[in-house]
Motif scaffolding. Structure first.
Motif, mmCIF file in Angstrom:
data_model
loop_
_atom_site.group_PDB
_atom_site.id
_atom_site.type_symbol
_atom_site.label_atom_id
_atom_site.label_comp_id
_atom_site.label_asym_id
_atom_site.label_seq_id
_atom_site.Cartn_x
_atom_site.Cartn_y
_atom_site.Cartn_z
ATOM 1 N N TYR A 103 79.968 -7.212 42.414
ATOM 2 C CA TYR A 103 79.148 -6.121 42.950
ATOM 3 C C TYR A 103 79.767 -4.775 42.611
ATOM 4 O O TYR A 103 79.071 -3.805 42.304
ATOM 5 C CB TYR A 103 78.961 -6.259 44.459
ATOM 6 N N TYR A 111 74.375 -0.153 49.085
ATOM 7 C CA TYR A 111 75.770 -0.329 48.655
ATOM 8 C C TYR A 111 76.665 0.698 49.334
ATOM 9 O O TYR A 111 77.787 0.396 49.753
ATOM 10 C CB TYR A 111 75.864 -0.195 47.130
ATOM 11 N N VAL A 148 76.204 -4.962 51.221
ATOM 12 C CA VAL A 148 75.425 -5.168 49.999
ATOM 13 C C VAL A 148 74.334 -6.207 50.217
ATOM 14 O O VAL A 148 74.508 -7.165 50.972
ATOM 15 C CB VAL A 148 76.335 -5.592 48.827
ATOM 16 N N THR A 183 76.900 -11.519 41.564
ATOM 17 C CA THR A 183 76.667 -10.770 42.799
ATOM 18 C C THR A 183 75.921 -11.593 43.851
ATOM 19 O O THR A 183 75.603 -11.080 44.929
ATOM 20 C CB THR A 183 75.871 -9.481 42.518
#
Length: 250
Positions: A10, A61, A66, A88
């Protein structure tokens, strides 16, 4: 998923995506305080541009929580993109196949593990002429009632001004710089549906509550009033089929 467990992939995606977003767009972010600091939750977001995933993703984010998106399975096979999607933890959706239910199950499991799962309840880019949210599909309500996790409505506007949905006559236009507006609201109150059998009628009613909250937020962002009745893509397509059938019998 907390701020300290965002993870390598991420962070790599952020390193790739954030610089062009910061250069090409201005930001107007509101309601970050409604994103839960801990525990699993769901976000329900309107969809009006292929770019708005990045707009919303950037917003969330920066909250330290997230999202995991439900994305078309074909994207996971794309060079480069597929690696980032898998890394991710995004959730592949296999539409119209024996694996179709797997995405819903994975979403529920992710919420129960304490993660955030982002739903686009409309299921596709809005077809509404004014780019307002359409009627939603019931998957988000089903997941919400099953997990009883908070459902945070999120409205966004601006990415569609740079890349309009389905507009062949309108090309991508980044300049002058557009403002990416994102607003999260307080969790939707679905307690009235918790102890009821999840019939199609109950799921439809809960979905309408969620979509109404998203639409209200978008009205605030745009300073305009949405149509009284949301655009119903399924109903429109049914009308088109009936019309084609009638014309075929003439």
């Amino acid at each position: 998923m907390s701020r300290r467990t965002i993870g390598f992939w991420y962070r790599l995606a952020a390193v790739i995506a954030k610089p062009p977003l910061l250069v090409l767009f201005k930001r107007d972010w509101r309601g970050m305080e409604h994103i839960p600091a801990d525990g699993g939750f769901i976000t329900a977001i309107n969809h009006n541009s292929y770019l708005d995933m990045f707009s919303y993703g950037h917003f969330q984010y920066n909250t330290g929580r997230v999202p995991r998106f439900l994305a078309k399975a074909a994207l996971f096979k794309a060079p480069g993109v597929g690696i980032l999607l898998r890394g991710t933890g995004q959730i592949p959706v296999y539409r119209e196949s024996s694996n179709a239910f797997g995405a819903f199950r994975a979403a529920v499991e992710a919420v129960e593990r304490g993660e955030c799962v982002a739903f686009y309840p409309e299921g596709t880019l809005t077809r509404d002429p004014g780019q307002w949210p359409m009627t939603g599909k019931t998957g988000v309500a089903r997941a919400a009632l099953l997990t009883r996790a908070p459902v945070v409505p999120v409205a966004q506007w601006g990415a569609n001004l740079a890349m309009p949905p389905y507009a062949k006559e309108n090309k991508v236009s980044f300049f002058p710089r557009k403002t990416l507006q994102v607003k999260a609201g307080p969790p939707v109150d679905l307690t009235a549906y918790y102890d009821r059998e999840p019939t199609p009628e109950v799921l439809k009613a809960a979905t309408e509550v969620i979509m109404s909250a998203v639409t209200d937020l978008l009205e605030e962002l745009r300073g305009e009033q949405a149509p009284e009745k949301p655009y119903d893509l399924r109903e429109i397509r049914a009308q088109e089929r009936r019309k084609a059938a009638e014309e075929g019998t003439k």
